[in-house]
Motif scaffolding. Sequence first.
Motif, PDB file in Angstrom:
ATOM      1  N   GLY A 156       0.793  -1.219   0.000  1.00 33.05           N
ATOM      2  CA  GLY A 156       0.000   0.000   0.000  1.00 33.05           C
ATOM      3  C   GLY A 156       0.822   1.263   0.000  1.00 33.05           C
ATOM      4  N   CYS A 157       2.129   1.137   0.178  1.00 31.21           N
ATOM      5  CA  CYS A 157       3.032   2.292   0.158  1.00 31.21           C
ATOM      6  C   CYS A 157       3.928   2.206  -1.074  1.00 31.21           C
ATOM      7  N   CYS A 184       1.876   6.518   1.350  1.00 27.77           N
ATOM      8  CA  CYS A 184       1.083   5.362   1.774  1.00 27.77           C
ATOM      9  C   CYS A 184      -0.415   5.592   1.621  1.00 27.77           C
ATOM     10  N   GLY A 185      -0.801   6.722   1.015  1.00 30.23           N
ATOM     11  CA  GLY A 185      -2.208   7.009   0.805  1.00 30.23           C
ATOM     12  C   GLY A 185      -2.572   8.419   1.226  1.00 30.23           C
ATOM     13  N   THR A 186      -3.822   8.766   1.042  1.00 24.96           N
ATOM     14  CA  THR A 186      -4.311  10.112   1.312  1.00 24.96           C
ATOM     15  C   THR A 186      -4.997  10.186   2.671  1.00 24.96           C
ATOM     16  N   ARG A 198      -2.530   1.064   8.701  1.00 24.38           N
ATOM     17  CA  ARG A 198      -1.660   0.195   7.917  1.00 24.38           C
ATOM     18  C   ARG A 198      -0.191   0.485   8.229  1.00 24.38           C
ATOM     19  N   VAL A 199       0.138   1.761   8.357  1.00 25.60           N
ATOM     20  CA  VAL A 199       1.502   2.149   8.736  1.00 25.60           C
ATOM     21  C   VAL A 199       1.832   1.607  10.117  1.00 25.60           C
ATOM     22  N   ALA A 200       0.894   1.737  11.049  1.00 27.85           N
ATOM     23  CA  ALA A 200       1.121   1.259  12.409  1.00 27.85           C
ATOM     24  C   ALA A 200       1.307  -0.247  12.446  1.00 27.85           C
ATOM     25  N   ASN A 201       0.532  -0.973  11.654  1.00 23.64           N
ATOM     26  CA  ASN A 201       0.645  -2.437  11.633  1.00 23.64           C
ATOM     27  C   ASN A 201       2.013  -2.898  11.141  1.00 23.64           C
ATOM     28  N   ALA A 202       2.669  -2.066  10.335  1.00 17.73           N
ATOM     29  CA  ALA A 202       4.011  -2.407   9.853  1.00 17.73           C
ATOM     30  C   ALA A 202       5.074  -2.185  10.921  1.00 17.73           C
ATOM     31  N   GLY A 203       4.717  -1.469  12.001  1.00 17.51           N
ATOM     32  CA  GLY A 203       5.633  -1.318  13.130  1.00 17.51           C
ATOM     33  C   GLY A 203       6.669  -0.229  12.962  1.00 17.51           C
ATOM     34  N   ALA A 204       7.489  -0.095  13.998  1.00 20.33           N
ATOM     35  CA  ALA A 204       8.547   0.904  14.040  1.00 20.33           C
ATOM     36  C   ALA A 204       9.908   0.225  14.045  1.00 20.33           C
TER      37      ALA A 204
END
Length: 240
Positions: free
Chosen positions: A58-59, A94-96, A212-218
């Motif tokens: 998605g990114c 990663c989107g709008t 979605r960004v958060a699910n990918a982690g840091a």
Amino acid sequence: MSSEVQARQFDHHQPIGRQHRRVGSALLRGLGVLAVGTTLAIFAAGGVSADPGTPVAGCVAPDSAKPENKQWATEPALTIDPGAKYTAQLETTCGTVNIALEAARAPRTVNSFVFLAGQKYFDHTQCHRLTTAGIFVLQCGDPTATGTGGPGYQFPNENLDGATYPAGTVAMANAGPDTNGSQFFLVYKDTQLPPNYTPFGKITGGLDVLQRVANAGAADGDDGRPNADVVLNSVTTAQG
């Protein structure tokens, strides 16, 4: 959450040395120091990498354009109409994300955001911090992507009376009372914070992008550069 942990999480007055990188008070302290480089605590220890992140579904990869990092000596004059409706659109890799700005409740904050967006200050800036434990935010607005950048001016807090930070809140990061600059955070999950950070908008579309960004982690566990390489390709605002 124990009273000890809760007190530690919300103690943003406790000084944090350059060797400390703790969840808890450091998380909140980090939100509070990202507008002024000389007072930076959590990200001064090792810094926040601006290297490309991990490819995430998605990114897309950011282009080669870089932020201009313009500077101003003073806060811009109030030119918005506090009685009018304003919106912002964040076009990210990663989107709008769409935001309804709260001009009536935070006129100086919205005025500054509209000014900086009009100057293309946010364009091509990297969202440099993601927290995934205790405080659920994606932090953006620093053209240096280090957690130390700002526009050169500061302005006071607003809209703090009874402020809360549920999912969808957009609020300012600061270095203590009345030290707002350009850095802001997007809340993707209900977050408990004291009313120290000016809420100035509500996400009306794109919360799924943040999740979605958060699910990918840091990159640094639960507090650091997002694994997803989130860059603001453009930030625009509109009245009405």
